[in-house]
Structure formats: C-alpha cells, structure tokens
Design an enzyme around this catalytic site. Structure first.
Site, PDB file in Angstrom:
ATOM      1  N   SER A 221       0.833  -1.203   0.000  1.00 37.28           N
ATOM      2  CA  SER A 221       0.000   0.000   0.000  1.00 37.28           C
ATOM      3  C   SER A 221       0.873   1.261   0.000  1.00 37.28           C
ATOM      4  O   SER A 221       1.713   1.416  -0.878  1.00 37.28           O
ATOM      5  CB  SER A 221      -0.955  -0.051   1.195  1.00 37.28           C
ATOM      6  OG  SER A 221      -2.012   0.862   1.040  1.00 37.28           O
ATOM      7  N   ASP A 409      -7.948  -5.594  -6.364  1.00 41.80           N
ATOM      8  CA  ASP A 409      -7.767  -4.339  -5.627  1.00 41.80           C
ATOM      9  C   ASP A 409      -8.013  -3.163  -6.559  1.00 41.80           C
ATOM     10  O   ASP A 409      -7.469  -3.113  -7.665  1.00 41.80           O
ATOM     11  CB  ASP A 409      -6.343  -4.274  -5.071  1.00 41.80           C
ATOM     12  CG  ASP A 409      -6.048  -2.981  -4.338  1.00 41.80           C
ATOM     13  OD1 ASP A 409      -6.985  -2.377  -3.779  1.00 41.80           O
ATOM     14  OD2 ASP A 409      -4.868  -2.577  -4.317  1.00 41.80           O
ATOM     15  N   HIS A 466      -6.235  -6.268  -2.141  1.00 41.48           N
ATOM     16  CA  HIS A 466      -5.159  -5.384  -1.714  1.00 41.48           C
ATOM     17  C   HIS A 466      -4.138  -6.109  -0.837  1.00 41.48           C
ATOM     18  O   HIS A 466      -2.948  -5.835  -0.905  1.00 41.48           O
ATOM     19  CB  HIS A 466      -5.787  -4.216  -0.942  1.00 41.48           C
ATOM     20  CG  HIS A 466      -4.855  -3.108  -0.606  1.00 41.48           C
ATOM     21  ND1 HIS A 466      -4.360  -2.243  -1.558  1.00 41.48           N
ATOM     22  CD2 HIS A 466      -4.339  -2.707   0.583  1.00 41.48           C
ATOM     23  CE1 HIS A 466      -3.586  -1.340  -0.963  1.00 41.48           C
ATOM     24  NE2 HIS A 466      -3.548  -1.614   0.328  1.00 41.48           N
TER      25      HIS A 466
END
Length: 502
Positions: A221, A409, A466
């Site tokens: 991330s 994601d 994700h």
C-alpha cells in the site's frame, strides 16, 4: 510566484470541473477539505478505534525507556501450544532509540526463522500512511493469527517459515512507537527512511549474527513510497560505509502507491474494465485527468504546497468512481462494505491492549495506535510525489525489485502498478517490456502471471485483493521463498518446519 499562479489556475479549473453547471461535473466528498476525516474513515473501515491519534507523550514517566536499546525475548500469552519456551521461540520485541531523532523510540517485533537462522532477514512495512505493521503480522503473513477468543494460532503460511521476520511500527507515533517531541513527526520520505536506517543500525548492532544474512525490504500500500526510499537509503549508507553494512539484496512492493502520475490515470481504465463504471462515466471523469497530471508534475519529487494541491485535485478521480460504485470494498471488489465496515481487525486492538500481552512485550503505559490520523495528515505532502525515480539506480546495481499486486484491488490496482513498472526507464527496460508473461504456478495451479527480466519482476496475483498474503497465503509464501532464493520461476522444496508439530 509563478508556481503560486499555476496552482491558483489549477484549483480554479478544478472548481469549474466540479461545478454542477459543467458537463464534466465530478463528485467531491463533503469531507474533501478535511484530511483528518478521511483518515478517520480509513480507520473505521477496518473497525479500529485507537485511543490516541498519535503516540507523542508529554513525559517519559510510564514509558519503557532507559538504555539505548530495550528488548526482551517474549512469548505471547494464550499461545495455542504453551510447551515451547520463549528461548526456543526466538521471538523478540522492544524499542530502539532512533539516533538522529529528537526523542523517538521505534517499536518492533522480530521472529527468528522457524527453519534456519541463516535464512534472509525480511522487514515488513505496512502503509496507511500511519497504520501499524501489526495489521500484517496478525492478519497476513506473521507467525500467528488471532482466533475469536483472542488466543493465538500458528499460521501455516507465516513468512517466518522462510525468513527471519521483522515488523516495525513506523512512521514515529504509529503502533507502539513514540516520541516526546513533535518534531519527530515525519512529513516526507527523507525523514521516514532515515529513521528506518537508524533502526536497522541499532538492530544489527544488537544482533550482529544476523547482519551477514541477506536482507530484503517488503510491504504494501503506502509502503510503495516507504520501500523505494528506504532501499535507496540503505544502499547509499552501504556505499558510504556509514555504519554496519546491510546485505541488501532486494525490495518488494505489494499493491503499492509508487508513481501517482501513472497510477491515478489508470483508475478509470481499471474501473471500466471491471464493470464498475460505464463508458459515459469514464469519459466524464477523465476530463479531470489533464488537471491531475499537471498538478502531479508541479509536485514532482520535492514539492510541498503543490503536492497538497495535487492530492485534492486527483482525489476527485477516485471519489467519483466510488460515488458510482457504492458499497463496493475498494480493497477487494469481490466484497462489499457494510456501512462503514469493510474489514474487522478489532481483535488485534483487543489482544494488544490486554494487560498480560502488554506485560509480555514490556511497553509500559504506551498506547497502541493501530492507525494514526495525525501521521496520515502529516504525510499528505508526500502522497503525490514520485518514488519511482530512485529505483533505476538500484536495479542497475543488481538490487532485486519485485512488484506484485492482487487483481481485485481498486485503490492500488494491478493495472496502474504494471504501467509504471513497464514505463520505468532503466538499462533493462526494453528487455523487460519484451519479455514473455508466464504462469506463476503453485502446486500445479496458476496462482498468477509473472514477467521478469534481470533485477525486475512483476507478478499479478489471481484471486486476491489489496492484501495478497491474507487472500492468498500459500501463494505469497511461495512467492517470497522463490524470490529470496533467486528464482520466481522455479519451485522449491518445503523447508523443515522446526515448530510444525506445535
């Protein structure tokens, strides 16, 4: 003065695009002017409720301080198997004083490999920005998972099966990391990477037997910003012979934000491909792309006010998509959010706030800040900066880069990551672009698609969002094992699991 005029023009143009009278009108959330509310939204979506917004303590009265290093071997209470000793586990937790900070102390967990202490040392950095790495430790790739009754169960696919595994609470103020001086709140990657470099120097001073091991940096991330900056800082320190040589071999970015200019332009393409928006929505939202692109160029790699402006401008792209998508979980499009809740990670907070756990870790009365809205806001000037720029030099010096991304994601989607990886100019770019895409097979099944040349690899992971290690734990462990052993293409034998009988 010229940059101020350019920014004023960009903001005026954005307001025109947002006007209800404009055919290009985009959706701007009501809290767009208040990043603190956006940070709170992020935290609530994970069902987290940190007591404090950041760990900046007024006094050290109840803080675990004293010598430069405060570390202990520990054993979590409520471990499913209680027969093994803390000494045999090889689990450590504690604080290091960050040398070049004003008063910062960084907290970490260190889990020696279940297989062999000569395995690589792998550090994991969670993004946010401002979220504790314990999120990954308990829900993705750490040694344990938390059951509903808050007992710990061994994770069959913990990354400590093939590495000596470090989790660090960073930037300062996140998790159990703390300072008594607000000047230690970081706003850019120079501050973040220098703190992490000082942390490593302290860690390897205390654990010299691991300094000879191969070293890899990993995370996901917003760590797509942290990781390249940290890798460059380590490499620079090695070249300058600053301290203990760190045997950096590679860095891996999972579903990261690294090159915003390319990645923000990919949002509408990905959303259209996945059926989230229609072609009419696509055309309307794309009208803001030239403004976003210009704003990001003004931000560059070291802007401040211009970077804040680009954050507001470009955020309308994602916000407009989500206004159409509704309750879709933007971390995993296969799932929906119920109200404000997209994931429930509350067991982590409950577990780490137990008195017996805090005593085992030796954290005193320091609060556990699962995700820090203050850190989130402080890093906003860093958000739109391009962190890809330092990567080519690392690749050309033989430092390996693996970029991987789960296919479902949205927020850091595989398409945007693939595009910046392919567009990156380095000595092997032409060969990488022309190299074939091959299946990434695990136990005879295709777990993803892989493209690799020289020091660079890109892996699209099937059936994952994700958080790839959470969604595809077996494939992610195999990915780490092969990558750190030199070949993502090949298969490897399962290492002996010295604690598999627990």
């Amino acid at each position: 003065m010229k940059s101020v005029i350019c920014l004023s023009f960009l903001l005026l143009l954005l307001l025109l695009l947002l006007s209800p009278l404009s055919s290009a009108a985009l959706w701007l959330p009501s809290n767009a002017k208040f990043p603190s509310l956006q940070a709170e939204k992020l935290i609530r979506e994970l069902n987290l409720f940190p007591k404090e917004s950041i760990n900046i303590v007024d006094r050290y009265d109840s803080a675990p301080i004293g010598p430069r290093i405060v570390e202990r071997r520990f054993k979590f209470p409520d471990l499913a198997d209680s027969s093994v000793s803390a000494e045999d586990l090889g689990h450590h937790a504690g604080y290091y004083k960050i040398e070049h900070s004003h008063a910062a102390r960084m907290f970490y967990f260190f889990f020696e490999s279940r297989n062999n202490k000569k395995d690589p040392v792998v550090i994991w950095l969670t993004g946010g920005p401002g979220c504790s790495s314990e999120l990954a430790m308990f829900y993705e790739n750490g040694p344990f998972t938390i059951s509903k009754n808050l007992s710990l169960v061994w994770n069959e696919y913990g990354w400590d099966k093939v590495s000596n595994l470090l989790y660090v609470d960073q930037p300062i103020g996140t998790g159990y990391s703390f300072s008594s001086d607000k000047r230690d709140i970081r706003h850019n990657e120079d501050g973040v990477s220098n703190d992490l470099y000082d942390f490593l120097q302290a860690f390897f001073t205390e654990h010299p037997q691991f300094a000879r091991n191969d070293f890899y940096i990993t995370g996901e991330s917003y760590a797509g910003h942290y990781i390249p900056a940290f890798a460059a800082r380590v490499h620079r320190g090695n070249k300058a012979k600053e301290g203990i040589h760190i045997n950096l071999k590679g860095f891996a970015i999972g579903n990261g934000l690294t090159n915003p200019e390319i990645q923000y332009k990919a949002y509408t393409d990905y959303a259209l491909d996945m059926g989230i928006i229609k072609k009419s929505d696509y055309d309307r939202i794309n009208k803001v792309l030239p403004v976003c692109e210009t704003a990001i160029k003004l931000c560059g790699t070291d802007g401040t006010i211009s970077c804040m402006a680009s954050y507001y401008v470009c955020s309308t792209i994602f916000s407009s998509i989500m206004a159409i998508a509704g309750d879709i979980n933007y971390y995993d499009l296969r799932k929906k959010c119920e109200g404000n809740l997209c994931y429930d990670f509350s067991n982590m907070e409950q577990f780490l706030n137990q008195k017996t756990v805090r005593e085992a870790l030796g954290v005193g009365d320091i609060d556990f800040v699962s995700c820090s809205p203050t850190v989130y806001q402080a890093m906003l000037v860093d958000w739109m900066r391009n962190l890809e720029v330092g990567i080519p030099a690392l690749l050309e010096d033989g430092i390996q880069l693996l970029v991987y991304a789960g296919e479902y994601d949205l927020i850091c989607n595989w398409l945007g990551n693939s595009r910046w990886v392919h567009a990156m100019e380095w000595a092997g770019q032409k060969e990488f672009v022309s190299s074939p895409e091959v299946p990434f097979a695990v136990d005879g099944s295709e777990a993803g698609t892989l493209k690799s040349y020289g020091s660079l690899s890109f892996l699209k992971v099937h059936d994952a969002g994700h958080m790839v290690p959470m969604d595809q734990p077996k494939a992610s462990l195999e990915m780490l094992k092969r990558w750190t052993r030199g070949s993502l293409y090949g298969t490897t034998e399962e290492p002996e699991n010295l604690v598999s009988s627990m």
